[in-house]
Scaffold this active site. Structure first.
Site, PDB file in Angstrom:
ATOM      1  N   SER A 144       0.860  -1.182   0.000  1.00 18.00           N
ATOM      2  CA  SER A 144       0.000   0.000   0.000  1.00 18.00           C
ATOM      3  C   SER A 144       0.894   1.229   0.000  1.00 18.00           C
ATOM      4  O   SER A 144       2.073   1.154   0.377  1.00 18.00           O
ATOM      5  CB  SER A 144      -0.881  -0.005   1.256  1.00 18.00           C
ATOM      6  OG  SER A 144      -1.473   1.255   1.477  1.00 18.00           O
ATOM      7  N   TYR A 157      -2.780   0.277  10.557  1.00 17.51           N
ATOM      8  CA  TYR A 157      -2.595  -0.109   9.156  1.00 17.51           C
ATOM      9  C   TYR A 157      -1.161   0.151   8.702  1.00 17.51           C
ATOM     10  O   TYR A 157      -0.528  -0.716   8.072  1.00 17.51           O
ATOM     11  CB  TYR A 157      -3.578   0.664   8.284  1.00 17.51           C
ATOM     12  CG  TYR A 157      -3.675   0.159   6.862  1.00 17.51           C
ATOM     13  CD1 TYR A 157      -4.228  -1.091   6.587  1.00 17.51           C
ATOM     14  CD2 TYR A 157      -3.228   0.928   5.791  1.00 17.51           C
ATOM     15  CE1 TYR A 157      -4.329  -1.558   5.288  1.00 17.51           C
ATOM     16  CE2 TYR A 157      -3.320   0.470   4.492  1.00 17.51           C
ATOM     17  CZ  TYR A 157      -3.875  -0.766   4.249  1.00 17.51           C
ATOM     18  OH  TYR A 157      -3.971  -1.229   2.956  1.00 17.51           O
TER      19      TYR A 157
END
Length: 242
Positions: A144, A157
């Site tokens: 990501s 995250y």
């Protein structure tokens, strides 16, 4: 000269988080390219429905990736269904928790780390020995933009994705020269169901879903890296919306 429409014929893949989003799109792309695809996700009914929609090249194996024993059982089932160990592993399953660090629930932090970092490690540890023994294979890690850039409310995250990128870098160092390839596919925001509970259009500083990458674009990148010649490894592929 025409391009080979089945560049992955005779090869097999395991894809996690395969019932929706990037995992589903990747499963479709790999199967369309000729691969036999084991699709792994927790939601049995949806997973089996999606595998059925792909056709004979797709095999559904329900599994909670945070349960180590369930992962071991899924690996046994995958080998049995394929008749051998997979050639490709796409570690994609993900969890997304948004909160400022001092408001982040410990359980949410642990779940995010468990799904995004510990589960991929467990799948690598399960399938990598067979790839090493063959001297061939490909581990694709779906990262990501948050694996290299810190954003507010991303304590869980970002910690998981930074760790996942580190795991990939270690694998690249350890696998160089073995014939086993490892690639980090690291996209910007992707329009998937992970955003359903977030409503990014209403949150300042967030990318609206209409401006995000499509899951199919990430799947196309995954297909690209696994179809390079065996002597070529794409260490990292970063994607953004043009």
């Amino acid at each position: 000269m025409t391009a080979d429409r089945s560049p992955l014929a005779g090869r097999a893949a395991v894809v996690t988080g395969a019932s929706r989003g990037i995992g589903l799109a990747a499963s479709r792309a790999l199967a369309a390219a000729g691969a036999q695809v084991v699709m792994i996700a927790r939601a049995r009914d949806e997973l089996e429905r999606q595998a059925s929609s792909i056709g004979a090249n797709a095999i559904a194996i329900p599994c909670d990736v945070t349960d180590h024993r369930a992962v071991d059982d899924a690996a046994v089932a995958a080998r049995r269904a394929l008749g051998r160990a997979p050639d490709m592993l796409v570690n994609n399953a993900g969890a997304f928790a948004l909160a400022q660090v001092d408001q982040l629930e410990t359980a949410a932090f642990q779940l995010t780390i468990g799904v995004n970092l510990i589960a991929p490690f467990h799948f690598v540890r399960t399938f990598l020995p067979g790839m090493r023994e063959r001297g061939a294979g490909h581990i694709v890690t779906v990262g990501s933009i948050a694996d290299r850039t810190a954003f507010p409310e991303n304590g869980a995250y970002a910690a998981s994705k930074f760790g996942l990128r580190a795991l990939h870098e270690v694998m690249r160092a350890e696998l160089r020269g073995t014939g086993v390839r490892a690639t980090l596919v690291s996209p910007g925001p992707v329009d998937t169901a992970l955003w359903d509970a977030v409503a990014p259009e209403t949150r300042p500083g967030f990318t609206p879903r209409s401006a995000m990458l499509a899951a199919d674009a990430v799947a196309d990148a995954i297909l690209f890296v696994v179809t390079r010649p065996p002597a070529v490894n794409i260490d990292e592929l970063r994607l953004s919306r043009s």
